[in-house]
Design a protein around this motif. Structure first.
Motif, short mmCIF file in Angstrom:
data_model
loop_
_atom_site.label_atom_id
_atom_site.label_comp_id
_atom_site.label_asym_id
_atom_site.label_seq_id
_atom_site.Cartn_x
_atom_site.Cartn_y
_atom_site.Cartn_z
N ARG A 95 26.46 20.31 7.88
CA ARG A 95 25.00 19.36 7.91
C ARG A 95 23.93 20.18 8.56
N HIS A 96 24.16 21.20 9.85
CA HIS A 96 23.38 21.72 10.39
C HIS A 96 22.84 23.04 9.56
N TRP A 154 29.33 28.33 17.34
CA TRP A 154 29.07 26.96 17.36
C TRP A 154 30.32 26.31 16.99
N CYS A 200 23.01 26.66 15.35
CA CYS A 200 23.90 25.29 15.02
C CYS A 200 24.57 25.67 13.64
N GLY A 201 25.97 25.53 13.82
CA GLY A 201 26.69 25.36 12.55
C GLY A 201 27.26 26.91 12.37
N ASP A 230 20.53 21.60 6.99
CA ASP A 230 19.38 21.24 7.81
C ASP A 230 18.37 22.61 7.71
N SER A 231 19.02 23.64 8.28
CA SER A 231 18.25 24.93 8.21
C SER A 231 17.65 25.31 7.03
N ASP A 275 16.28 28.16 12.90
CA ASP A 275 17.37 28.48 13.83
C ASP A 275 17.50 29.80 14.06
#
Length: 335
Positions: A247-248, A170, A165-166, A251-252, A156
Motif C-alpha cells: 500500500r505504501h 521498513w 515506507c514499504g 501511494d508513492s 519518499d
C-alpha cells in the motif's frame, strides 16, 4: 563546469566509462567503453558512510578507487573519460559528494566528465530507459520516481528513520517489531517471526545492543525482509506487513505517475525478487491507486541505468531532464 543533464553536449575524447550504483547494501561498479558498454564488474558489500556532511565522498572514493583499478586492469582499458555515480541519498545528503567527488575522480583517474545521479534516476533509466513513466525503486530503501518532458518527480526516499515506507528496511523493522511483541507477550506479535529472528540474531533481549551501534542498520533491517515474506503464507501478521508495504509503495507511485495517457510503471530493486507474497498485493494496490498505468517488467537494474547514462554522456547524446539535486553533470579539463 556544471550543467543540467538535458544538453547533449559533445562526445568525450576518452572512450572509457565508469558506472556506479551505491546503495544501502554496498557499492557496485562497472568499467567499459562508450562503444561496447560494460566490460567488467566488481562490488563492495560495505555501504558508503553517511556522516555530518552527508554522504562521505572520501569513503566512497577509497572504495571506488580500489574497484576501478582492478576493473581497468581486467578490461584492458587505459583511459577513462566519463563516470556516472548513482548514489542513494544524493538528493538530500549529496552536497559534499557534488562538491568533492568530480575533482577526486579527475585527480585519480583523469576523468573529465562526471554525472551525479540519485539512485532513483539510475533505477528509472535501468527499468524504462528514457521513456516517460514511473518506477518504484524498492531495495533497502524505497523511492518512487516519475519522468516526463517537464522533468522529474519523486516521492519518499527519506531514509529509514523518516520514510522509505514499504522498503526492505521498513519491512524488516516491522517484522522484528512483531517478533519482539511475541517475545513480550503483547498483541500483534508473531511466533513465526520470533523464531526466525532468534535464528538470525540470537536472543531478542540482546537485539538492541547488536543492532543500534551498527553503521549499516538499514541493511541489517532489510536482511530480515525475506524472512517476513517466507512467513507470510499462513501467518496473518507477516501477511499484513507485506500488504501494508504494498500500500505504501502504491501511494508513492501514484504521487509521481505522469497524469496523461497510459504511462508505463515498473518495479525494480531487491524487493522485486521477493515473490508473490509481496508482488501479488502490490499489483492489486497499484491497480487500485494508478489504474491508468500499464505495469511492465523492468528492463534492467540501477547499475544498468548508470551504464546507459554513462554511455550516452560519453557520446554526447544524453537527453534526460537535468535537475540540480537528481541529475547533474560536471565537466573539467578531461573533456
Amino acid at each position: 563546469m556544471t550543467g543540467g543533464a538535458g544538453a547533449p553536449g559533445t562526445p568525450c575524447a576518452v572512450d572509457g566509462i565508469v558506472a556506479v550504483d551505491s546503495g544501502g547494501s554496498g557499492l557496485r561498479a562497472v568499467v567499459g567503453t562508450a562503444a561496447r558498454g560494460a566490460l567488467a564488474q566488481r562490488e563492495s558489500r560495505e555501504p558508503v558512510r553517511v556522516g555530518p556532511r552527508g554522504i562521505d565522498p572520501d569513503h566512497l572514493m577509497r572504495q571506488l578507487a580500489t574497484l576501478v583499478r582492478e576493473l581497468t586492469a581486467e578490461a584492458g582499458i587505459s583511459g577513462l573519460g566519463t563516470a556516472v555515480i548513482g548514489a542513494a541519498g544524493l538528493s538530500t545528503l549529496g552536497d559534499a559528494l557534488r562538491a568533492e567527488l568530480p575533482g577526486a575522480l579527475r585527480r585519480e583517474f583523469g576523468i573529465g566528465r562526471v554525472g551525479l545521479a540519485a539512485d532513483a534516476v539510475t533505477a528509472y533509466v535501468g527499468a524504462l530507459g528514457t521513456r516517460p513513466g514511473a518506477v518504484i525503486a524498492a531495495g533497502t530503501g524505497l523511492i518512487a520516481i516519475g519522468m516526463d518532458p517537464s522533468g522529474w518527480r519523486r516521492a519518499d526516499g527519506w531514509g529509514h528513520l523518516l520514510g522509505d515506507c514499504g522498503g526492505g528496511a521498513w519491512i524488516g523493522r516491522a517484522g522484528l517489531e512483531a517478533a519482539l511483541r511475541a517475545h513480550d507477550g503483547r498483541p500483534g506479535g508473531s511466533a513465526g517471526l520470533l523464531a526466525r529472528a532468534e535464528d538470525e540474531f540470537g536472543p531478542m533481549s540482546g537485539l538492541p545492543g547488536r543492532l543500534y551501534p551498527r553503521p549499516d542498520r538499514p541493511a541489517v533491517l532489510a536482511s530480515f525482509a525475506p524472512h517476513v515474506a517466507a512467513c507470510a503464507d499462513g501467518d496473518p501478521v507477516a501477511s499484513a506487513i507485506l500488504r501494508a508495504a504494498a500500500r505504501h509503495m502504491a501511494d508513492s507511485a501514484a504521487a509521481v505517475c505522469p497524469a496523461d495517457g497510459a504511462p508505463r510503471l515498473a518495479v525494480t530493486g531487491g524487493l522485486s525478487k521477493m515473490g508473490d507474497a509481496l508482488l501479488v498485493p502490490l499489483a492489486e494496490e497499484l491497480a487500485q491507486r494508478v489504474p491508468r498505468a500499464r505495469q511492465v517488467a523492468a528492463a534492467g537494474d540501477p547499475l544498468d541505468g548508470a551504464v546507459r547514462i554513462a554511455v550516452d554522456l560519453a557520446a554526447g547524446s544524453l537527453t534526460l531532464p537535468g535537475d540540480a539535486s537528481m541529475l547533474s553533470v560536471v565537466t573539467g579539463t578531461g573533456d
